[in-house]
Design a protein around this motif. Structure first.
Motif, PDB file in Angstrom:
ATOM      1  N   GLN A  53       8.817   4.825   4.825  1.00  0.00           N
ATOM      2  CA  GLN A  53       8.508   6.092   4.181  1.00  0.00           C
ATOM      3  C   GLN A  53       9.632   6.460   3.219  1.00  0.00           C
ATOM      4  OE1 GLN A  53       8.311   8.311   7.954  1.00  0.00           O
ATOM      5  NE2 GLN A  53       9.972   9.580   7.182  1.00  0.00           N
ATOM      6  N   ASP A  54       9.265   7.235   2.215  1.00  0.00           N
ATOM      7  CA  ASP A  54      10.231   7.724   1.242  1.00  0.00           C
ATOM      8  C   ASP A  54      10.154   9.247   1.249  1.00  0.00           C
ATOM      9  OD1 ASP A  54      11.625   8.566  -1.030  1.00  0.00           O
ATOM     10  OD2 ASP A  54      11.092   6.772  -2.154  1.00  0.00           O
ATOM     11  N   TYR A  85      11.565  10.171  13.731  1.00  0.00           N
ATOM     12  CA  TYR A  85      11.822  10.662  12.383  1.00  0.00           C
ATOM     13  C   TYR A  85      11.826   9.528  11.361  1.00  0.00           C
ATOM     14  CZ  TYR A  85      13.123  14.754  15.041  1.00  0.00           C
ATOM     15  OH  TYR A  85      13.106  15.814  15.908  1.00  0.00           O
ATOM     16  N   GLY A  86      10.945   8.579  11.578  1.00  0.00           N
ATOM     17  CA  GLY A  86      10.793   7.485  10.637  1.00  0.00           C
ATOM     18  C   GLY A  86      11.793   6.359  10.799  1.00  0.00           C
ATOM     19  N   MET A  87      12.650   6.479  11.807  1.00  0.00           N
ATOM     20  CA  MET A  87      13.687   5.466  11.986  1.00  0.00           C
ATOM     21  C   MET A  87      13.245   4.300  12.855  1.00  0.00           C
ATOM     22  SD  MET A  87      16.939   8.014  12.497  1.00  0.00           S
ATOM     23  CE  MET A  87      18.074   6.669  12.780  1.00  0.00           C
ATOM     24  N   LEU A 108       0.836  -1.190   0.000  1.00  0.00           N
ATOM     25  CA  LEU A 108       0.000   0.000   0.000  1.00  0.00           C
ATOM     26  C   LEU A 108       0.874   1.244   0.000  1.00  0.00           C
ATOM     27  CD1 LEU A 108      -2.673  -0.992   2.672  1.00  0.00           C
ATOM     28  CD2 LEU A 108      -2.585  -1.568   0.231  1.00  0.00           C
ATOM     29  N   SER A 109       0.378   2.282  -0.659  1.00  0.00           N
ATOM     30  CA  SER A 109       1.078   3.564  -0.686  1.00  0.00           C
ATOM     31  C   SER A 109       0.141   4.663  -0.201  1.00  0.00           C
ATOM     32  CB  SER A 109       1.543   3.899  -2.108  1.00  0.00           C
ATOM     33  OG  SER A 109       2.429   2.921  -2.599  1.00  0.00           O
ATOM     34  N   CYS A 110       0.719   5.691   0.374  1.00  0.00           N
ATOM     35  CA  CYS A 110      -0.051   6.853   0.822  1.00  0.00           C
ATOM     36  C   CYS A 110       0.746   8.098   0.457  1.00  0.00           C
ATOM     37  CB  CYS A 110      -0.284   6.790   2.319  1.00  0.00           C
ATOM     38  SG  CYS A 110      -1.075   8.275   3.000  1.00  0.00           S
ATOM     39  N   ALA A 111       0.269   8.821  -0.529  1.00  0.00           N
ATOM     40  CA  ALA A 111       0.954  10.025  -0.987  1.00  0.00           C
ATOM     41  C   ALA A 111       0.425  11.242  -0.234  1.00  0.00           C
ATOM     42  CB  ALA A 111       0.748  10.199  -2.479  1.00  0.00           C
TER      43      ALA A 111
END
Length: 123
Positions: free
Chosen positions: A72-73, A54-56, A20-23
């Motif tokens: 996350q990207d 922080y996404g880590m 799944l992606s969430c933009a």
């Protein structure tokens, strides 16, 4: 205005995988913490996975730990949920959520929600 757009749902057989992606908009992505929730028909919405530090760092519901991966990207302002070894009980509408309390899987900590993407797992 916070805008979250999910994609990637579909129908798979048990044991299969989906991503799944969430933009999100740039401002939304930079100012919020993110998580994935799901809601099966007739049941309450529940937290699945969240990011903090922080996404880590990541946090998972026990029902998906070891099978799902949240990531996350930053370059794409996009949140992902890789779902492996899917089970029929994973069937639900999956929602991306943005809020101010990183790492939480509590509904109350997320103020903005996407429209959802349906995941159906058949046995």
């Amino acid at each position: 205005q916070v805008q979250l757009v999910e994609s990637g749902g579909g129908s798979v057989q048990a044991g299969g995988s989906l991503r799944l992606s969430c933009a999100a908009s740039v401002d939304t992505y930079r100012r919020n913490c993110f998580a994935w929730f799901r809601q099966a028909q007739g049941k309450e919405r529940e937290g699945v996975a969240s990011l903090y530090n922080y996404g880590m760092s990541t946090y998972y519901a026990s029902s998906v730990k070891g099978r799902f991966t949240i990531s996350q990207d930053d370059a794409k302002n996009t949140l992902y949920l890789q779902m492996n070894s899917l089970k029929p009980e994973d069937t639900a509408m999956y929602f991306c959520a943005a809020g101010g309390r990183c790492g939480s899987l509590s509904l109350d900590d997320y103020a903005s929600w996407g429209q959802g993407t349906q995941v159906t797992v058949s046995s």
